[in-house]
Scaffold this motif. Structure first.
Motif, short mmCIF file in Angstrom:
data_model
loop_
_atom_site.label_atom_id
_atom_site.label_comp_id
_atom_site.label_asym_id
_atom_site.label_seq_id
_atom_site.Cartn_x
_atom_site.Cartn_y
_atom_site.Cartn_z
N SER A 1 0.85 -1.19 0.00
CA SER A 1 0.00 0.00 0.00
C SER A 1 0.88 1.24 0.00
O SER A 1 2.04 1.20 0.42
CB SER A 1 -0.86 0.01 1.27
N GLY A 2 0.32 2.31 -0.46
CA GLY A 2 1.02 3.60 -0.39
C GLY A 2 0.50 4.38 0.80
O GLY A 2 0.02 3.81 1.78
N GLY A 3 0.60 5.70 0.71
CA GLY A 3 0.17 6.54 1.82
C GLY A 3 1.24 6.55 2.91
O GLY A 3 2.35 6.04 2.75
N SER A 4 0.87 7.09 4.06
CA SER A 4 1.84 7.29 5.14
C SER A 4 1.81 6.19 6.20
O SER A 4 2.82 5.89 6.83
CB SER A 4 1.57 8.64 5.82
N THR A 5 0.64 5.57 6.40
CA THR A 5 0.53 4.61 7.51
C THR A 5 1.53 3.47 7.45
O THR A 5 2.14 3.13 8.48
CB THR A 5 -0.92 4.07 7.59
N ASP B 1 -1.23 0.13 -5.74
CA ASP B 1 -1.60 1.33 -6.48
C ASP B 1 -0.41 2.28 -6.51
O ASP B 1 0.57 2.11 -5.78
CB ASP B 1 -2.84 2.02 -5.90
N ARG C 1 0.67 6.54 -7.60
CA ARG C 1 0.36 7.85 -8.17
C ARG C 1 1.04 7.93 -9.53
O ARG C 1 2.13 7.39 -9.72
CB ARG C 1 0.88 8.95 -7.24
N ASN D 1 4.68 6.13 -4.42
CA ASN D 1 4.61 5.04 -3.43
C ASN D 1 5.84 4.15 -3.53
O ASN D 1 6.34 3.62 -2.54
CB ASN D 1 3.34 4.21 -3.63
N GLY E 1 -4.43 0.51 2.73
CA GLY E 1 -4.76 1.58 3.66
C GLY E 1 -6.20 2.00 3.44
O GLY E 1 -6.90 1.46 2.57
N LEU E 2 -6.65 2.96 4.22
CA LEU E 2 -8.02 3.46 4.10
C LEU E 2 -7.99 4.98 4.13
O LEU E 2 -7.44 5.58 5.04
CB LEU E 2 -8.88 2.94 5.27
N HIS F 1 -11.92 5.38 0.60
CA HIS F 1 -11.23 4.75 -0.55
C HIS F 1 -10.16 3.80 -0.03
O HIS F 1 -9.67 3.91 1.10
CB HIS F 1 -10.63 5.81 -1.49
N THR F 2 -9.77 2.88 -0.91
CA THR F 2 -8.61 2.04 -0.64
C THR F 2 -7.87 1.82 -1.94
O THR F 2 -8.47 1.98 -3.02
CB THR F 2 -9.01 0.71 0.02
N ALA F 3 -6.61 1.50 -1.86
CA ALA F 3 -5.75 1.52 -3.06
C ALA F 3 -6.02 2.85 -3.76
O ALA F 3 -6.05 3.90 -3.10
CB ALA F 3 -6.00 0.30 -3.94
N ARG G 1 -4.20 7.65 -11.41
CA ARG G 1 -3.42 6.72 -10.62
C ARG G 1 -3.57 5.34 -11.25
O ARG G 1 -4.54 5.10 -11.95
CB ARG G 1 -3.94 6.69 -9.18
N LYS H 1 -10.16 8.44 10.55
CA LYS H 1 -10.69 7.28 9.81
C LYS H 1 -11.99 6.74 10.42
O LYS H 1 -12.62 5.84 9.86
CB LYS H 1 -9.66 6.13 9.80
C1 6PG Z 1 -2.13 5.92 -1.70
C2 6PG Z 1 -2.72 4.74 -1.01
C3 6PG Z 1 -4.02 5.08 -0.39
C4 6PG Z 1 -3.75 5.18 1.10
C5 6PG Z 1 -4.87 5.84 1.83
C6 6PG Z 1 -4.51 6.03 3.30
O1 6PG Z 1 -1.52 5.76 -2.76
O2 6PG Z 1 -2.25 7.01 -1.11
O3 6PG Z 1 -2.56 3.57 -1.46
O4 6PG Z 1 -5.05 4.18 -0.63
O5 6PG Z 1 -3.54 3.86 1.60
O6 6PG Z 1 -5.11 7.08 1.22
O7 6PG Z 1 -3.39 6.89 3.36
P1 6PG Z 1 -2.67 7.19 4.78
O8 6PG Z 1 -2.03 5.90 5.20
O9 6PG Z 1 -1.66 8.25 4.44
O10 6PG Z 1 -3.75 7.65 5.73
#
Ligand code: 6PG
Length: 242
Positions: A41-45, A69, A71, A81, A141-142, A147-149, A175, A198
């Motif tokens: 997964s991407g994002g920060s978590t 996924d 960007r 990511n 992530g969420l 949304h996810t992915a 994306r 969340k």
């Molecule tokens: C991305 C993710 C996206 C992410 C969620 C949660 O490319 O941003 O895959 O689905 O998991 O937006 O993002 P956080 O972990 O930053 O809250």
């Protein structure tokens, strides 16, 4: 589908549990099939999870890393990511370059890159067109919006059921994303969710009835196991119907 929902005390314990869950499923896959195919997964978590994985002694030559996924930016862009996972983890371990399968974003044509990644998956898993391979573990992530992915509310990507990879859309920005049927073919899907922001999305996702097109994570029902790891801030008010 087996569903597990665990609310952990804080983000640190959330990451510790995610580390145990990820490594155990990777090791199990290797023992059963000789290799493990996981999607990040991407994002920060997940960043601290990736940093913790970099400290593990795993047979990296038997582990193949994909992304769920991406960007649509160059691999060295701050929003990438792939870049986040390489800096936090993959650049710190001895893993064959061929085991790292980033989503391509260089064709200046998201649909062409989506098709290229789909072909890479079909080649890797030796699947026929229209067949959905089973990842051993998909990390998700969420978003605050559910949304996810890169499956965002009320976007065309939610309707795609005959492709492995499609083009997602976040506020007009393209994306690349796994499709719902590809995610749902997984042996294990693990959500990592942290933070009070969340809570509203989680309430809708776990509600007996809600609009999945508004909260796309509701579409995630893997044929294997679905694991939700939440920190206290995200999960403290969640009612999970037994
Ligand atoms: C991305 C993710 C996206 C992410 C969620 C949660 O490319 O941003 O895959 O689905 O998991 O937006 O993002 P956080 O972990 O930053 O809250």
């Amino acid at each position: 589908m087996a569903v597990t929902v665990d609310v952990l005390g804080n983000k640190t314990t959330l990451i510790e549990r995610a580390l145990m869950g990820s490594t155990s499923r990777i090791v199990k896959a290797i023992s059963e099939r000789g290799q493990a195919a996981i999607a990040l997964s991407g994002g920060s978590t997940p960043k601290p999870l990736y940093e913790a994985l970099a400290q593990q002694a795993l047979p990296w030559e038997k582990i193949h890393i994909f992304w769920g996924d991406e960007r649509y930016v160059p691999a060295d862009h701050p929003d990438s990511n792939q870049r986040m996972a390489r800096l936090a983890w993959l650049d710190q371990i001895e893993i064959p370059a061929a085991n790292i399968h980033p989503m391509p974003t260089g064709a200046n044509n998201p649909e062409a890159d989506a098709q290229a990644y789909e072909q890479e998956l079909s080649q890797f898993f030796q699947t026929a067109p229209g067949q959905f391979p089973a990842f051993d573990l998909i990390l998700l992530g969420l978003g605050d919006d559910g949304h996810t992915a890169s499956l965002f509310p009320h976007t065309d990507a939610l309707q795609i059921c005959d492709r492995l990879i499609t083009v997602g859309n976040k506020d007009g920005q393209p994306r690349l994303t796994f499709t719902i049927p590809l995610i749902n073919q997984a042996r294990s899907v693990m959500f990592l969710v942290a933070g009070a922001s969340k809570q509203a999305a989680l309430a809708e996702i776990f509600a007996p009835v809600a609009n999945a097109n508004q909260y796309p994570a509701r579409f995630i029902k893997p044929q294997g196991e679905l694991i939700w790891l939440l920190d206290q801030a995200a999960g403290e008010n969640l009612k999970v119907n037994e």
